[in-house]
Design a protein around this motif. Sequence first.
Motif, mmCIF file in Angstrom:
data_model
loop_
_atom_site.group_PDB
_atom_site.id
_atom_site.type_symbol
_atom_site.label_atom_id
_atom_site.label_comp_id
_atom_site.label_asym_id
_atom_site.label_seq_id
_atom_site.Cartn_x
_atom_site.Cartn_y
_atom_site.Cartn_z
ATOM 1 N N VAL A 84 -3.256 1.676 -0.458
ATOM 2 C CA VAL A 84 -4.180 0.542 -0.399
ATOM 3 C C VAL A 84 -3.736 -0.448 0.676
ATOM 4 C CG1 VAL A 84 -5.184 -1.363 -1.699
ATOM 5 C CG2 VAL A 84 -4.767 0.810 -2.828
ATOM 6 N N ALA A 85 -2.435 -0.664 0.803
ATOM 7 C CA ALA A 85 -1.920 -1.606 1.805
ATOM 8 C C ALA A 85 -2.241 -1.131 3.219
ATOM 9 C CB ALA A 85 -0.417 -1.786 1.632
ATOM 10 N N LYS B 28 -12.664 -6.717 3.251
ATOM 11 C CA LYS B 28 -13.911 -6.017 3.546
ATOM 12 C C LYS B 28 -15.135 -6.887 3.274
ATOM 13 C CE LYS B 28 -11.898 -1.496 2.503
ATOM 14 N NZ LYS B 28 -11.902 -0.339 1.577
ATOM 15 N N ASN C 236 -7.676 -6.091 -0.467
ATOM 16 C CA ASN C 236 -8.403 -5.077 0.280
ATOM 17 C C ASN C 236 -9.913 -5.323 0.211
ATOM 18 O OD1 ASN C 236 -8.915 -2.691 1.717
ATOM 19 N ND2 ASN C 236 -9.039 -1.486 -0.143
ATOM 20 N N ASP C 237 -10.410 -5.581 -0.991
ATOM 21 C CA ASP C 237 -11.843 -5.862 -1.147
ATOM 22 C C ASP C 237 -12.220 -7.179 -0.480
ATOM 23 O OD1 ASP C 237 -12.514 -3.544 -2.572
ATOM 24 O OD2 ASP C 237 -11.822 -4.398 -4.456
ATOM 25 N N ILE D 144 0.729 -7.940 3.172
ATOM 26 C CA ILE D 144 0.365 -6.540 3.425
ATOM 27 C C ILE D 144 1.513 -5.761 4.053
ATOM 28 C CG2 ILE D 144 -1.143 -5.042 4.776
ATOM 29 C CD1 ILE D 144 -2.439 -6.283 2.316
ATOM 30 N N ILE E 77 -3.105 -6.267 -4.368
ATOM 31 C CA ILE E 77 -3.396 -5.635 -3.078
ATOM 32 C C ILE E 77 -4.811 -5.052 -3.075
ATOM 33 C CG2 ILE E 77 -2.773 -3.700 -1.592
ATOM 34 C CD1 ILE E 77 -0.944 -6.060 -1.300
ATOM 35 N N THR E 78 -5.240 -4.530 -4.206
ATOM 36 C CA THR E 78 -6.609 -4.020 -4.312
ATOM 37 C C THR E 78 -7.614 -5.144 -4.101
ATOM 38 O OG1 THR E 78 -5.873 -2.309 -5.859
ATOM 39 C CG2 THR E 78 -8.227 -2.785 -5.788
ATOM 40 N N GLU F 111 -4.711 0.824 4.090
ATOM 41 C CA GLU F 111 -6.159 0.677 4.265
ATOM 42 C C GLU F 111 -6.528 -0.774 4.571
ATOM 43 O OE1 GLU F 111 -10.228 1.260 1.591
ATOM 44 O OE2 GLU F 111 -8.361 2.252 0.995
ATOM 45 N N THR F 112 -5.892 -1.688 3.865
ATOM 46 C CA THR F 112 -6.144 -3.112 4.100
ATOM 47 C C THR F 112 -5.676 -3.522 5.486
ATOM 48 O OG1 THR F 112 -5.759 -3.478 1.738
ATOM 49 C CG2 THR F 112 -5.803 -5.413 3.154
ATOM 50 N N ASN F 113 -4.544 -3.012 5.900
ATOM 51 C CA ASN F 113 -4.006 -3.331 7.221
ATOM 52 C C ASN F 113 -4.954 -2.874 8.327
ATOM 53 O OD1 ASN F 113 -1.809 -4.288 8.930
ATOM 54 N ND2 ASN F 113 -1.481 -2.139 9.433
#
Length: 798
Positions: free
Chosen positions: A369-370, A338, A334-335, A355, A330-331, A372-374
Amino acid sequence: MNIGGAPLARRGLLGSSVDELWPGRITPSMFFRLITDVFTRIGLVASVVSDTSDKMDTTALLPTSVLRNLSDKLYEKRKNAALEVEGVVKQLTAAGEHEKISGVIQVLTNDFAMSPQANHRKGGLIGLAAATVGLANDASQHLDKIVPPVLNSFTDQDSRVRYYACEALYNIAKVSRGDFIVFFNDIFDALCKLSADSDPNVQSAAHLLDRLVKDIVTESDQFSIEEFIPLLRERMNVLNPFVRQFLVGWITVLDSVPEIDMLGFLPDFLDGLFNMLSDPSHEIRQQADQALHEFLQEIKNAPSVDYGRMAEILVQRAKSGDEFTRLTSITWVNDFVKLGGEQLVPYYAKILKAILPSISDKEEKIRVVARETNEALRDVKASPGDGFEIGVVLEVAISQLQSEQESTRLEALRWISILLERHRTEVLSFIDEFFPKLLDALSDTSDEVVLLVLEVQACIARDPNNFRHLMVFLVHRFKTVPGLLEKRGTVAVRRLCTRLDAEKVYRDFALILEGEADLESATILVQALNLILLTATELSDLRSILKNSSSNPAGRNLFVALYKSWCHSPMATVSLCLLAQAYTHASSIIQSLGELDINVNLLVQVDKLVRLLETPIFAYLRLQLLEPGRYPALLKTLYGLLMLLPQQSSAFKILRTRLKTIPTMNTSSATDNYAIRRTASGGHYAQILSHIPSIQSASQVDEASQNLDSRNGPSSINFDAHLQQFEDMQNQHRHFRVTQSQARKQSQQSQQSQQSRKPPIVPVQNGQKDDISDQRRGKATATSIEPSARTPARNWQR
């Protein structure tokens, strides 16, 4: 000459010196020429003798003592023999006798390294290494003959042979260095297997060889990463911890070489690295995590990266049962979101599928983290032209409505709402596929989920066609899903009235329920809608419109629009009339009820209406009771309700107490003058009823009748027709109940006849037939309608 003597001669040659076998004047060459000539003369060509002669010529290059010591069981003797082999090869190399060197290598390979005897194989390996040392710079010319038999010994059954194979290859690699790279894949494969060897000595030797090979590779410009990656990808799925350590070590080393682009091939072995994150060994997990961390840093600094292939791998790993693997994947996602942005648009559906469940993960770090990614994923403005598949993304969001986690369901609904906002036309093209699932979500245990579902439904219903679609679907679901109306009906209707036009919502519900074939369901729905109309704060404007029906055409139109469907429930119709201040018509409806079956359901609804009359919604009505002469129809309506109620009921006591507080009118005074007095709380009920005739005689002051009840012009309500409409609807209900009762009775009789045996026939006595079955059927017929009348009404809970 006996041919069978040839093998004996061969065995003798391997164990004795040439000088011992023949006299000094007969040389071996002369002897073999003679033998060959004899076999040629008699027409026989013995391949055995020919091969033996060749080997005798070859072995003549090495002293017999050397050949004997190479196969000795003592290491020291084999070592000394190897030193002599090295010396011989050096001399041949200096003389440029490469054919003879090939012959020496052939003997060391065939007679020793490939021998069935372990000591011979050990001697052959050490001899091949010695020959390579003797070749020095010319080793590259003979590596294709030296290396294969050594690699073949890596799988030998004898652990000591495998050990000497590592030692031999180590010495060969030290001499050949860069030329050694040609065999890298074979050597890597062999080392990969030896890294998990059962013998610790072999493992230790393999590690030494492995370090040397790494040094050679890092300084060589002949290494081909393209040829190596398929082998690495194949080995990444091995579960052995020693092999995993070996692989991670090589990945790290190759990645450290500037000339080797490991990042470009990362998708080929990324899944294997993530698989190692869940290894039972802490050391392996740490090494894999470190390698992944370094690759992620490289990705952040790289000008161009293939995010797509890696994103698919990360999505799969996000579903792992291992917590650390999920967090790492998931990290990375996330990157990627971005960094990659628009490059990941075609993979949004797959990423979202990973996610949304992670938002509800049991581990807080993963949830953070999920989320934030969402958020980052929602911020990217994507269009179908960029490869954004709206239908697939919508399908993923809809599928997550079945999740057991509330947070995931909420985020899925937010995605549906965002898609509606950004791509309304495309989303609505799939409405038939996902709308039923949205309606199923109304049964969700979470109030927050239900409210968000209603928000999405209201958004869909902004379009006129979809508005009707929504109303029809809702009515159908309220009928077919048990408990949905009781649990979520009030919330659904109130929220839709808030987000949409409340009057339009009620008009559409009424229009749909007019033609409803299931009269029982229609009754329940009307009662529910009526209760919401009378109690919900969101519908205060709608109630105000109905209150002004006497003077406002909009109120009259709304009253007429609701009336026909409200006729499904007598008390709903009465309450609608009370709300519209059509008191005379309400009284007429109550009087018509005397011709109907007064059942439990009706009495329950009367009870509810009486209690509603005590709420703030009907405060205006209670104040009108201060002027009984002005609103005689209202008083008559309330007394009609009182007469319907059983005296022992609490609703009867409530309404009677209210009626006792009504002021009486002094009939001896002028018509327009009223003497107000309150009847004592302990007054007789007959005293209150005595006012009815005098109030009715004051019809000239009944302004409500003048305003609403007595007009039947083009702009007024034809209450006579409406009363007939009400009576017709009630007759349909009565017929429907009888039909349903008969159907139930027939069904019960059918079941009883199947379950029970045929009853005995009683003999006829005195000319009369006494058939027990007829008696039973008669009893059932006499009581068939009674149970339906006693069936409790469905409770509508706000």
